[in-house]
Design an enzyme around this catalytic site. Structure first.
Site, mmCIF file in Angstrom:
data_model
loop_
_atom_site.group_PDB
_atom_site.id
_atom_site.type_symbol
_atom_site.label_atom_id
_atom_site.label_comp_id
_atom_site.label_asym_id
_atom_site.label_seq_id
_atom_site.Cartn_x
_atom_site.Cartn_y
_atom_site.Cartn_z
ATOM 1 N N ASN A 1 0.821 -1.212 0.000
ATOM 2 C CA ASN A 1 0.000 0.000 0.000
ATOM 3 C C ASN A 1 0.855 1.261 0.000
ATOM 4 O O ASN A 1 0.562 2.206 0.704
ATOM 5 C CB ASN A 1 -0.917 -0.036 1.237
ATOM 6 C CG ASN A 1 -1.954 1.045 1.207
ATOM 7 O OD1 ASN A 1 -2.562 1.294 0.186
ATOM 8 N ND2 ASN A 1 -2.155 1.696 2.343
ATOM 9 N N SER B 1 -3.086 15.724 -11.872
ATOM 10 C CA SER B 1 -2.273 14.841 -11.021
ATOM 11 C C SER B 1 -1.445 13.894 -11.891
ATOM 12 O O SER B 1 -1.499 12.691 -11.753
ATOM 13 C CB SER B 1 -3.152 14.064 -10.049
ATOM 14 O OG SER B 1 -4.167 13.379 -10.734
ATOM 15 N N TYR C 1 0.986 11.225 -10.104
ATOM 16 C CA TYR C 1 0.216 10.260 -9.322
ATOM 17 C C TYR C 1 -0.559 9.309 -10.232
ATOM 18 O O TYR C 1 -0.510 8.087 -10.059
ATOM 19 C CB TYR C 1 -0.739 10.992 -8.378
ATOM 20 C CG TYR C 1 -1.532 10.072 -7.491
ATOM 21 C CD1 TYR C 1 -0.951 9.503 -6.372
ATOM 22 C CD2 TYR C 1 -2.855 9.756 -7.778
ATOM 23 C CE1 TYR C 1 -1.670 8.651 -5.549
ATOM 24 C CE2 TYR C 1 -3.580 8.902 -6.962
ATOM 25 C CZ TYR C 1 -2.982 8.357 -5.846
ATOM 26 O OH TYR C 1 -3.687 7.504 -5.050
ATOM 27 N N LYS D 1 -0.054 5.219 -10.570
ATOM 28 C CA LYS D 1 -1.096 4.253 -10.244
ATOM 29 C C LYS D 1 -1.463 3.387 -11.452
ATOM 30 O O LYS D 1 -1.825 2.221 -11.289
ATOM 31 C CB LYS D 1 -2.327 4.954 -9.655
ATOM 32 C CG LYS D 1 -2.022 5.584 -8.289
ATOM 33 C CD LYS D 1 -1.398 4.571 -7.332
ATOM 34 C CE LYS D 1 -1.034 5.137 -5.993
ATOM 35 N NZ LYS D 1 -0.560 4.141 -5.051
#
Length: 158
Positions: free
Chosen positions: A73, A142, A145, A149
């Site tokens: 995580n 973003s 990010y 992901k």
């Protein structure tokens, strides 16, 4: 830095999880309050550092002997908001934290789980890679990010 919590539950399942160090003390308290027989071990590790991740898994195996579940995580959401204004340093920081750390933890965890499978073929092992809904879509604000992901989802599918 990430916080790795190793849980040895009375159900004979061992869980290795990396969590935000800001919430780790709350997480440990919640588990101990919910499952009083749970044993929690706290490790603080730079999950982007290969040697520290290797040592983490050595420590876990030496203390508990196995890993049944790994919750991967890692993640930060900072900088890199608009592509043309994102510095290389901001982009690399997000990619290292969100992707490289996942890769290193997966690499170590899988190597131990494969060894465990040889000695106990009937056992079940689980790895959970937490990405984000942003890994399935785009967002104009973003860049780093969202890119990281998407990479986590690709790594998981691999």
């Amino acid at each position: 830095m990430c916080t790795c919590i190793y849980l040895n539950l009375s159900y004979n399942y061992n869980i290795a999880s990396d969590l935000s160090s800001l919430r780790s003390d709350c997480f440990i308290a919640d588990i101990i309050n919910t499952i009083p027989s749970a044993e929690c071990t706290y490790y603080e590790v730079d999950a982007t550092n290969e040697q520290q991740v290797e040592q983490l898994f050595i420590n876990i195996i030496q203390k508990y002997g196995k890993i049944d579940i790994c919750v991967n995580n890692s993640g930060i959401y900072e900088g890199g908001f608009v592509l043309h204004l994102t510095s290389l340093k901001e982009f690399e920081t997000v990619m290292n934290t969100n992707v490289t750390s996942m890769f290193l933890i997966l690499q170590q965890c899988l190597s131990y789980m494969i060894k465990q499978r040889k000695t106990n073929p009937a056992a079940d092992y689980v790895i959970i890679n937490n990405a984000s809904v942003d890994g399935l879509s785009g967002s104009p604000y973003s860049c780093a990010y969202v890119t990281s992901k998407h990479a986590v989802i690709g790594l998981t599918k691999n």
